[in-house]
Design a protein around this motif. Structure first.
Motif, short mmCIF file in Angstrom:
data_model
loop_
_atom_site.label_atom_id
_atom_site.label_comp_id
_atom_site.label_asym_id
_atom_site.label_seq_id
_atom_site.Cartn_x
_atom_site.Cartn_y
_atom_site.Cartn_z
N GLU A 49 -2.71 -0.63 -11.48
CA GLU A 49 -1.80 0.38 -12.01
C GLU A 49 -2.26 0.74 -13.41
N SER A 76 -3.18 6.69 -3.46
CA SER A 76 -2.39 6.10 -4.54
C SER A 76 -1.12 6.92 -4.72
N TRP A 119 -0.69 4.15 -9.34
CA TRP A 119 -0.75 2.77 -8.87
C TRP A 119 -1.08 2.75 -7.39
N SER A 120 -1.74 1.66 -6.98
CA SER A 120 -2.17 1.49 -5.60
C SER A 120 -2.63 0.06 -5.41
N SER A 121 -3.21 -0.21 -4.25
CA SER A 121 -3.85 -1.50 -4.00
C SER A 121 -5.27 -1.34 -3.49
N HIS A 172 4.83 -1.91 -11.10
CA HIS A 172 4.96 -2.14 -9.67
C HIS A 172 4.13 -3.37 -9.31
N TYR A 204 1.87 -4.03 -6.12
CA TYR A 204 0.61 -3.30 -5.93
C TYR A 204 -0.45 -3.92 -6.84
N VAL A 220 0.85 -1.19 0.00
CA VAL A 220 0.00 0.00 0.00
C VAL A 220 0.89 1.24 0.00
#
Length: 349
Positions: free
Chosen positions: A55, A191, A224-226, A49, A52, A33
């Motif tokens: 994205e 993010s 990008w993130s989760s 990435h 994660y 995260v």
């Protein structure tokens, strides 16, 4: 499970169907995260990435033909992970989806592609930078020693359209939020998010009536993130705007039990001011019947502190991306306190 079924399960699992892209508001157990204070590093962060979950590489271009007609083009590559790692061949848990759109005043075209990672059909790499899915690609054409995103070439084709565009950056990369850490909800979901909003563009659109030479401006978003959304957020309205005086505005609202807003005000030299929740207001001014639903295609954007009062109007109100995950996306014109052009994306309607 074939790739299309897999991607549908991944992106359309409840409750994410209403969110536009599934999983964005669901639990991120096992995935990395974003952390406030982590410095973005280039060229590394131009690439993927895999730790994660979600994205994208997302480029929009506001274009004009020699006769002054307005057009718009969109190129997006999404990466979504079934597990927080990468691997060779069919063992890779990375899933890829590409979207392409082309807008004229009379018609809107869209197409999509799906692929698994690890087998060469789709992917991205930081150095030398390229992102691709099948024959669609976004590739750096920057000279040695320059930032990879300072010059790009993109291409995509659909059943009845295509484009090939080259772009040169006339300004620096811009980090959103706190040094690229972009908060998306009052609960703190976030993010990593940065842009290259300074492109000039030239190239060719391939339309049913033949090729059209175009010039214009483009904006690249990297994110990008989760778990970038809260569980109650059902969609967003996102704007990227280039004003005639050289300033730029990125702004969005996330719709949920409470509306959350954020944005970035960018000077012609690339200095960025983060706009916190509540600084911007987004007010629908008119709707259009699109794909069997009412879509707010006319908007007013206000930032009282700056004296900003913008009105946006679509080049084509029927700019519906009729894909596995459907949404509205197209070029807009801007009037009011400032003049300009930009792009609008609306999901969750």
């Amino acid at each position: 499970m074939n790739v299309k079924v897999l991607i549908a399960a991944l992106f359309l699992a409840p409750p994410a169907l209403a969110q536009g892209f599934a999983g964005l508001g669901t639990d991120a157990d096992g995935f990395a995260v974003p952390e406030r204070g982590r410095a973005l590093q280039f060229p590394r962060d131009h690439g993927p990435h895999p730790e994660y979950r979600i994205e994208w590489w997302y480029l929009t271009a506001t274009l004009q033909g020699a006769d002054g007609r307005d057009y718009g083009a969109q190129w997006t590559l999404f990466r979504s992970a079934l597990a927080p790692y990468d691997a060779e061949g069919w063992d890779s848990p990375q899933v890829w989806m590409g979207h392409a759109g082309l807008t004229t005043p009379e018609r809107h075209f869209s197409a999509e592609r799906f692929a698994r990672g690890g087998i060469g059909q789709a992917g991205a790499q930081a150095d030398p930078f390229t992102a691709w899915i099948d024959d669609w690609h976004m590739t750096s054409i920057a000279p040695e020693g320059a930032d990879a995103y300072s010059a790009l070439q993109i291409a995509a084709t659909g059943p009845d359209f295509g484009y090939d565009l080259r772009m040169q950056a006339q300004g620096p990369l811009v980090l959103h939020g706190a040094g690229g850490y972009s908060v998306k909800s009052a609960a703190g979901q976030a993010s990593y998010y940065y842009s290259q909003p300074f492109y000039t563009v030239e190239g060719t659109l391939n339309l049913p009536d033949g090729p059209v030479a175009v010039t214009g401006q483009a904006w690249l978003d990297r994110e990008w993130s989760s778990q970038p959304l809260a569980s109650d957020q059902t969609g967003w309205d996102w704007f990227s705007i280039v004003l005639e005086d050289g300033h730029r505005l990125m702004g969005f609202q996330l719709r949920g039990e409470q509306t959350f807003t954020a944005g970035t005000w960018i000077t012609p030299q690339g200095q960025a001011t983060a706009l916190p929740d509540g600084a911007l207001s987004f007010t629908p001014q008119g709707t259009e019947r699109v794909a069997g639903r009412e879509i707010p295609v006319l908007w007013r954007i206000d930032w009282p502190e700056q004296g900003l009062a913008l009105r946006t109007e679509p080049v084509n109100p029927q700019s519906w991306m009729d894909l596995t995950v459907s949404y509205w996306e197209g070029p807009i014109t801007v009037t009011g306190s400032h003049q300009g052009r930009g792009y609008l994306e609306m999901t969750g309607y």
